[in-house]
Design a protein around this motif. Structure first.
Motif, PDB file in Angstrom:
ATOM      1  N   LEU A  88       1.820   3.221   6.272  1.00  0.00           N
ATOM      2  CA  LEU A  88       1.731   1.665   6.000  1.00  0.00           C
ATOM      3  C   LEU A  88       3.000   1.085   5.213  1.00  0.00           C
ATOM      4  CD1 LEU A  88      -0.212  -0.734   6.149  1.00  0.00           C
ATOM      5  CD2 LEU A  88      -1.276  -0.170   4.128  1.00  0.00           C
ATOM      6  N   ALA A  89       3.592   1.644   4.529  1.00  0.00           N
ATOM      7  CA  ALA A  89       4.828   1.178   3.877  1.00  0.00           C
ATOM      8  C   ALA A  89       6.044   1.137   5.101  1.00  0.00           C
ATOM      9  CB  ALA A  89       5.558   1.981   2.956  1.00  0.00           C
ATOM     10  N   ASP A  90       5.758   2.053   5.951  1.00  0.00           N
ATOM     11  CA  ASP A  90       6.845   1.854   7.029  1.00  0.00           C
ATOM     12  C   ASP A  90       6.385   0.719   7.882  1.00  0.00           C
ATOM     13  OD1 ASP A  90       9.120   3.302   8.906  1.00  0.00           O
ATOM     14  OD2 ASP A  90       7.190   2.982  10.280  1.00  0.00           O
ATOM     15  N   ARG A  91       5.168   0.586   8.208  1.00  0.00           N
ATOM     16  CA  ARG A  91       4.815  -0.625   9.053  1.00  0.00           C
ATOM     17  C   ARG A  91       5.292  -1.777   8.356  1.00  0.00           C
ATOM     18  NH1 ARG A  91       0.261  -1.376  12.437  1.00  0.00           N
ATOM     19  NH2 ARG A  91      -0.602  -3.545  12.712  1.00  0.00           N
ATOM     20  N   LEU A  92       5.067  -1.934   7.028  1.00  0.00           N
ATOM     21  CA  LEU A  92       5.737  -3.282   6.452  1.00  0.00           C
ATOM     22  C   LEU A  92       7.112  -3.634   6.539  1.00  0.00           C
ATOM     23  CD1 LEU A  92       3.501  -3.013   3.220  1.00  0.00           C
ATOM     24  CD2 LEU A  92       3.205  -4.560   4.792  1.00  0.00           C
ATOM     25  N   GLU A  93       7.794  -2.304   6.360  1.00  0.00           N
ATOM     26  CA  GLU A  93       9.296  -2.457   6.409  1.00  0.00           C
ATOM     27  C   GLU A  93       9.808  -2.888   7.686  1.00  0.00           C
ATOM     28  OE1 GLU A  93      10.498   1.466   4.680  1.00  0.00           O
ATOM     29  OE2 GLU A  93      11.216   0.404   3.213  1.00  0.00           O
ATOM     30  N   ARG A  94       9.287  -2.422   8.647  1.00  0.00           N
ATOM     31  CA  ARG A  94       9.391  -2.546  10.133  1.00  0.00           C
ATOM     32  C   ARG A  94       9.114  -4.252  10.612  1.00  0.00           C
ATOM     33  NH1 ARG A  94       6.078  -0.386  13.255  1.00  0.00           N
ATOM     34  NH2 ARG A  94       4.925   1.155  12.019  1.00  0.00           N
ATOM     35  N   ASN A  95       8.069  -4.682   9.506  1.00  0.00           N
ATOM     36  CA  ASN A  95       8.026  -6.045   9.858  1.00  0.00           C
ATOM     37  C   ASN A  95       8.785  -6.976   8.684  1.00  0.00           C
ATOM     38  OD1 ASN A  95       5.513  -6.610  11.680  1.00  0.00           O
ATOM     39  ND2 ASN A  95       5.082  -5.025  11.133  1.00  0.00           N
ATOM     40  N   GLY A  96       9.674  -6.372   8.083  1.00  0.00           N
ATOM     41  CA  GLY A  96      10.663  -7.332   7.417  1.00  0.00           C
ATOM     42  C   GLY A  96      10.209  -7.265   5.907  1.00  0.00           C
ATOM     43  N   ALA A 155      -1.776  -8.383  10.416  1.00  0.00           N
ATOM     44  CA  ALA A 155      -0.867  -7.755  11.207  1.00  0.00           C
ATOM     45  C   ALA A 155       0.102  -6.687  10.127  1.00  0.00           C
ATOM     46  CB  ALA A 155       0.120  -8.665  11.918  1.00  0.00           C
ATOM     47  N   LEU A 156       0.309  -7.204   9.020  1.00  0.00           N
ATOM     48  CA  LEU A 156       1.074  -6.375   8.265  1.00  0.00           C
ATOM     49  C   LEU A 156       0.418  -5.124   7.595  1.00  0.00           C
ATOM     50  CD1 LEU A 156       2.660  -8.959   5.817  1.00  0.00           C
ATOM     51  CD2 LEU A 156       4.056  -7.593   7.640  1.00  0.00           C
ATOM     52  N   PHE A 157      -0.810  -5.284   7.449  1.00  0.00           N
ATOM     53  CA  PHE A 157      -1.889  -4.372   6.914  1.00  0.00           C
ATOM     54  C   PHE A 157      -2.618  -3.427   7.860  1.00  0.00           C
ATOM     55  CE2 PHE A 157      -2.212  -7.107   2.777  1.00  0.00           C
ATOM     56  CZ  PHE A 157      -0.996  -6.432   2.361  1.00  0.00           C
ATOM     57  N   GLY A 158      -2.353  -3.730   9.261  1.00  0.00           N
ATOM     58  CA  GLY A 158      -2.872  -3.093  10.185  1.00  0.00           C
ATOM     59  C   GLY A 158      -4.583  -3.160  10.362  1.00  0.00           C
ATOM     60  N   VAL A 159      -4.988  -4.226   9.974  1.00  0.00           N
ATOM     61  CA  VAL A 159      -6.391  -4.477  10.190  1.00  0.00           C
ATOM     62  C   VAL A 159      -7.017  -5.521  10.953  1.00  0.00           C
ATOM     63  CG1 VAL A 159      -6.981  -3.565   7.839  1.00  0.00           C
ATOM     64  CG2 VAL A 159      -6.156  -5.966   8.069  1.00  0.00           C
ATOM     65  N   GLU A 160      -5.825  -5.817  11.945  1.00  0.00           N
ATOM     66  CA  GLU A 160      -6.121  -7.035  12.984  1.00  0.00           C
ATOM     67  C   GLU A 160      -7.265  -6.651  13.846  1.00  0.00           C
ATOM     68  OE1 GLU A 160      -3.738  -4.440  12.921  1.00  0.00           O
ATOM     69  OE2 GLU A 160      -2.046  -4.839  14.295  1.00  0.00           O
ATOM     70  N   ASP A 161      -7.855  -5.675  13.881  1.00  0.00           N
ATOM     71  CA  ASP A 161      -9.022  -5.370  14.489  1.00  0.00           C
ATOM     72  C   ASP A 161     -10.244  -5.272  13.849  1.00  0.00           C
ATOM     73  OD1 ASP A 161      -7.515  -5.085  16.914  1.00  0.00           O
ATOM     74  OD2 ASP A 161      -7.068  -2.828  16.842  1.00  0.00           O
ATOM     75  N   ALA A 162     -10.183  -5.539  12.588  1.00  0.00           N
ATOM     76  CA  ALA A 162     -11.199  -5.471  11.553  1.00  0.00           C
ATOM     77  C   ALA A 162     -11.967  -6.751  11.701  1.00  0.00           C
ATOM     78  CB  ALA A 162     -10.673  -5.055  10.119  1.00  0.00           C
ATOM     79  N   PHE A 163     -13.121  -6.714  11.369  1.00  0.00           N
ATOM     80  CA  PHE A 163     -14.134  -7.941  11.409  1.00  0.00           C
ATOM     81  C   PHE A 163     -13.540  -9.084  10.529  1.00  0.00           C
ATOM     82  CE2 PHE A 163     -18.090  -9.801   9.898  1.00  0.00           C
ATOM     83  CZ  PHE A 163     -18.219 -11.132  10.829  1.00  0.00           C
TER      84      PHE A 163
END
Length: 277
Positions: A88-96, A155-163
């Motif tokens: 998750l930290a890597d995901r945040l970094e890839r998004n600036g 999008a940052l936290f990877g919960v875009e598919d959550a309700f």
């Protein structure tokens, strides 16, 4: 990618006094006391039910001191846990987003690097429950643009598919949204809430006008709402609430506004994907 809301961090002038306030109401216990060089602060950790409160008292120049110098109080960071916080930290970094690796599966985003909303990411650990709180179930952001914030953080936290359910509160003067990490009957209540003020004289509007985007409050699960109400009201002001929801004013908890609910009652009334209109 988020699994639990498991901690909050507060910027405070006096960590010892803040710790005493929490102990008097919730029977919290101090489980850590260390120096956080990134924050420029002493970090006192309280076990608050199954989750934790981190109290940051500035020790000199640094982000916590700067946060307090702007006149802000209370919520410095919202904390989340997952099986793989590094991913998750890597995901945040890839998004600036600038992420600081503090070791031992702990990653931190300072408030100034994410729209005023600090983030603490850790690996999920099951702590024994301490005191009258059960757990933190929701972290609430006050924002200037509701749908933009929901899209961005999801999008940052990877919960875009959550309700996510959207709603409006006439009583408190805001449009709101809640993204549920586990949207099912009997599931955990862990979630992110977003509030956009719609009334200029409402508390959320005053917060946004003063701070811009920021972490507004958190909510916890408790077994006995009445017991905690008595503890608050017998020692001073700051309690509000009716029915199955209670609130404790920030003046009683070192700048934190907290909402309190019982799990069974709240689980019965929360919206689910198949009931959303």
């Amino acid at each position: 990618m988020l699994e639990r809301t498991d901690r909050i961090a507060l910027a405070v002038f006096d960590a010892d006094a803040a710790a005493l306030s929490y102990a008097e109401i919730f029977d919290t216990e101090i489980v850590g006391d260390s120096t956080d060089t990134l924050a420029g602060a002493r970090r006192v950790t309280l076990q608050w039910g199954r989750d934790q409160v981190e109290l940051f008292q500035p020790t000199g120049d640094g982000p916590v001191g700067e946060f307090l110098e702007t006149g802000r109080r209370g919520l410095w960071s919202g904390g989340f846990s997952s099986a793989d916080p590094a991913a998750l930290a890597d995901r945040l970094e890839r998004n600036g987003v600038v992420v600081h690796d503090q070791g031992e599966d702990r990653y931190v985003v300072l408030p100034q690097d994410l729209d005023g909303t600090g983030v603490t990411l850790t690996r999920r650990v099951e702590h024994p429950r301490v005191g009258l709180c059960d757990k933190i179930w929701q972290i609430t952001y006050a924002v200037t643009h509701l749908h933009t914030a929901v899209d961005r953080y999801s999008a940052l936290f990877g919960v875009e598919d959550a309700f996510t359910n959207f709603y409006h509160s006439d009583r408190f003067g805001y449009d709101g949204a809640i993204t549920w990490f586990e949207a099912r009957d009997g599931g955990r209540l862990d979630s992110l809430e977003y509030l956009e003020p719609t009334e200029d004289d409402a508390a959320v509007a005053r917060f946004v006008n003063r701070n811009g985007n920021g972490i507004y409050m958190c909510s916890i699960e408790v077994d006995d709402l009445e017991q905690i109400r008595r503890r608050v009201t017998s020692t001073g002001p700051g309690w509000d609430g009716e029915g199955i929801v209670g609130f404790i004013h920030p003046r009683r908890l070192a700048g934190l506004l907290v909402g309190l609910v019982a799990y069974e009652q709240w689980n019965e009334r929360r919206p689910l994907p198949d009931s959303a209109g």
